[in-house]
Design an enzyme around this catalytic site. Structure first.
Site, PDB file in Angstrom:
ATOM      1  N   ASP A 123     -16.202  31.352  -4.158  1.00  0.00           N
ATOM      2  CA  ASP A 123     -16.480  32.732  -3.762  1.00  0.00           C
ATOM      3  C   ASP A 123     -15.531  33.108  -2.611  1.00  0.00           C
ATOM      4  O   ASP A 123     -15.397  32.375  -1.624  1.00  0.00           O
ATOM      5  CB  ASP A 123     -17.940  32.879  -3.307  1.00  0.00           C
ATOM      6  CG  ASP A 123     -18.288  34.340  -3.007  1.00  0.00           C
ATOM      7  OD1 ASP A 123     -18.758  34.999  -3.936  1.00  0.00           O
ATOM      8  OD2 ASP A 123     -18.055  34.784  -1.866  1.00  0.00           O
ATOM      9  N   ILE A 124     -14.837  34.256  -2.784  1.00  0.00           N
ATOM     10  CA  ILE A 124     -13.891  34.707  -1.751  1.00  0.00           C
ATOM     11  C   ILE A 124     -14.705  35.188  -0.541  1.00  0.00           C
ATOM     12  O   ILE A 124     -15.613  36.017  -0.655  1.00  0.00           O
ATOM     13  CB  ILE A 124     -13.007  35.844  -2.283  1.00  0.00           C
ATOM     14  CG1 ILE A 124     -12.236  35.361  -3.538  1.00  0.00           C
ATOM     15  CG2 ILE A 124     -12.032  36.317  -1.211  1.00  0.00           C
ATOM     16  CD1 ILE A 124     -11.439  36.438  -4.220  1.00  0.00           C
TER      17      ILE A 124
ATOM     18  N   GLU B 254     -16.282  38.605  -7.023  1.00  0.00           N
ATOM     19  CA  GLU B 254     -15.313  37.742  -6.359  1.00  0.00           C
ATOM     20  C   GLU B 254     -15.610  36.262  -6.603  1.00  0.00           C
ATOM     21  O   GLU B 254     -15.056  35.388  -5.944  1.00  0.00           O
ATOM     22  CB  GLU B 254     -15.313  38.000  -4.854  1.00  0.00           C
ATOM     23  CG  GLU B 254     -16.591  37.582  -4.092  1.00  0.00           C
ATOM     24  CD  GLU B 254     -17.692  38.650  -4.126  1.00  0.00           C
ATOM     25  OE1 GLU B 254     -18.577  38.622  -3.281  1.00  0.00           O
ATOM     26  OE2 GLU B 254     -17.621  39.534  -5.009  1.00  0.00           O
TER      27      GLU B 254
END
Length: 633
Positions: A492-493, A536
């Site tokens: 996950d960004i 994301e």
């Protein structure tokens, strides 16, 4: 041949030393031919036990690359010693690329006693349970650190012994299996193409000789050759000794029967060569006798008789074809060329089994080479025959038209008009056919593009959530079936919503594309999977990868993203990501959803611990696999 073999072994016995040298096992030692480095003993009557072999048998050096004894009822023993000078165990695979071995037994020395491992056509059940699938027989050997072990390899076959034995490392064995698979695939493709051609011509022309030719291809090129290569035994678990031993000889005899029926119908002996038709009847009776006797007599005798009778029939076919070719029969000339290639390859292979010719890469594959060339030439021969008959029919039709023109000028004009109309119609049909073919080809291309779009994320060009939902369960089941590790990395960004709010959605899209490119650069194995899971979030499924390897990969991904500076219109932007890992060896008690949930929990733990970090799931799912992790390490 038996006298020559005994004489050769006597000469070797006089020149033999006391023992063979130890075979050193070091990482720099690659593929090793075992027979020249081993000692050989031939138990002509197959009466000695292992204890008698180890205490009283007089072994001689192998010297030659290949162990080639021809047809024999003897049991052949090889003795060799493997020395491991290293402080770590050494692993090797003992490999024999010869399927016609009834019994292959490896006796390994452990604590002063010998433990047997069984393989060969008589023990195909044990062979097929090997964790390394292969068509031919092999053993996995482990030599402890700083140790020397003695091994005895016993071989027995009623089809003739002509095999090499090779020691190789696992990586070399895998490359060999890849090369072997490519070769079998190419051979199968060529034979399948010729088989389809024969079937198409049979359906199209409905001629009896094409039915016999199809039966010849099916029995010889498909069944006999694939059984000779051990394909049905390994691919379909066909473990019956009678089928894998006598079945090969039986299919060869069926192929010979079909070839007799094919050649006499193809060359039209009954109408054009009555004398040769009578000879073909005799050859057919011999072929049928050979077929029956191989099922009734003991295999050792039946195979030898079949070899002789089939060579007689093959020679008789060649003799008839030569006589017809000398008479100017074009079809006989082409048939002779095709048949000669096949019979030459089979003869060379049989002479190798009889220990008349040496065993090498050419004689080992002579039958397959001859069969492939034979199928190609026969296809050309049939096509030429059809073309010639069509040309003769056209010539006859032209002569009839000319005669009719002299009798009826009006009818000639009408026929010419009808012919022109037919040609125009054929031209139009051909044009329409080309258009339809082109349109169908374009539709197929568009369908492929649509399929690709349906499983790929449009922005990042990695697989999408839909593809993940279909592919992940399949990978889980494959890992469970093969007892392999499977790992999931969730990524996950960090602060992606803030990036979108601060820099705009275009910059957010740039971030997603950059992250996807980084994942592709680090996760590139064919069986691995990269998907955009949503927003994301990305997910990676790593097949045959344990938790430790998955953690190393995740950490390298995290560092690569942390070192990635994304140039945007608002200035440089540094990316970081949080990653969660879960890994296990699937069991019936676990589900694919459990592993995915554990990786998701690990991801959220990374976020909770401050982001820009990697977390390995520590749930009950991982604990259940702790024993397996220790054993694999």
């Amino acid at each position: 041949m038996s006298l020559l073999r005994i004489l050769s072994w006597f000469i070797l016995l006089l020149s033999a030393g006391a023992h063979a040298n130890n075979i050193e096992l070091t990482p720099d030692v690659g593929t090793t031919a075992l027979v020249p480095l081993a000692e050989v003993y031939v138990d002509e009557h197959d009466t000695l036990t292992l204890n008698q072999i180890t205490t009283s048998a007089t072994f001689v050096p192998g010297e030659q690359e290949t162990l080639s004894l021809g047809f024999t009822k003897a049991r052949v023993w090889l003795r060799f010693r493997l020395h491991n000078p290293l402080p770590t165990p050494q692993y090797r695979i003992l490999y024999m690329n010869y399927f016609l071995l009834d019994e292959v037994v490896l006796f390994s020395e452990q604590d002063g006693e010998f433990t047997p491992e069984y393989s060969g056509r008589r023990y195909l059940a044990e062979h097929n349970r090997s964790p390394i699938p292969t068509r031919f027989f092999h053993f996995e050997i482990t030599v402890p650190a700083a140790a020397t072990q003695t091994y005895y390899l016993a071989l027995k076959s009623e089809d003739g012994i002509s095999t090499a034995a090779t020691l190789m490392q696992r990586e070399q064995f895998q490359r060999l299996m890849i090369t072997d698979t490519i070769g079998i695939t190419l051979f199968s493709g060529l034979i399948l193409a010729n088989l389809c051609f024969a079937l198409f011509m049979l359906i199209k022309l409905r001629e009896r000789e094409l039915l016999y030719y199809f039966g010849f291809l099916l029995s010889h090129h498909v069944f006999t050759i694939t059984m000779l290569e051990g394909v049905p035994a390994s691919l379909f678990n066909m473990e019956n000794l009678f089928w894998n031993r006598t079945g090969i000889i039986f299919m060869v005899n069926v192929a010979v029967v079909m070839s007799v029926l094919f050649y006499r119908n193809f060359l039209k002996f009954k109408e054009r060569y009555p004398r040769f038709y009578s000879q073909s009847q005799v050859l057919l009776v011999i072929a049928l006798i050979s077929t029956v006797q191989c099922l009734l007599l003991p295999h050792f005798i039946g195979s030898a008789v079949s070899t002789i009778l089939c060579m007689i029939v093959g020679t008789g076919i060649m003799f008839s074809c030569v006589q017809c070719a000398l008479a100017g029969d074009r079809s006989a000339m082409l048939f002779l060329l095709s048949w000669s290639s096949g019979i030459t390859g089979a003869t060379i292979f049989c002479l190798k089994l009889w220990d008349i010719l040496p065993s090498n890469i050419f004689t080992d594959n002579a039958w397959q080479i001859g069969a492939t060339l034979e199928a190609i030439l026969f296809s050309f021969t049939i096509a030429d025959r059809v073309t010639t008959e069509r040309r003769m029919r056209l010539q006859t039709q032209t002569e009839l038209v000319k005669r009719e023109r002299t009798l009826r000028l009006t009818q000639e004009k009408l026929l010419a008009a009808e012919t022109a109309a037919k040609e125009e119609l054929e031209r139009q049909v051909e044009e329409r056919t080309r258009d339809i073919t082109r349109i169908l080809g374009e539709l197929e291309i568009q369908n492929l593009k649509l399929k690709e779009l349906s499983i790929n994320d449009g922005l990042t060009r990695v697989r999408n959530r839909r593809f993940f939902n279909d592919a992940y369960p399949e990978l889980w089941r494959a890992a469970q079936r093969r007892g392999k590790w499977i790992s999931i990395i969730m990524l996950d960004i960090d602060h992606f919503k803030s990036i979108n709010d601060t820099y705009g959605h275009l910059t957010g899209d740039q971030c997603l594309v950059a992250v996807a490119e980084c994942l592709r650069n680090h996760v590139s194995r064919p069986n691995d999977l990269i998907c955009r899971y949503g927003g994301e979030e990305f997910v990676m499924v790593l097949f045959d990868t344990d938790a430790e390897a998955a953690t190393r990969l995740a950490e390298s991904l995290r560092q690569a993203l942390a070192n990635c500076i994304l140039e945007t219109e608002s200035g440089p932007l540094q990316l970081t990501a949080s990653l969660g890992i879960a890994a296990c060896i699937p069991t019936p008690a676990l589900s694919a959803t459990d592993l995915l949930a554990n990786s998701d929990h690990a991801l959220y733990q990374s976020k909770a611990d401050g982001r820009n970090r990697v977390t390995l799931a520590q749930s009950d799912l991982r604990a259940a696999q702790s024993g397996s992790v220790s054993s694999n390490r």
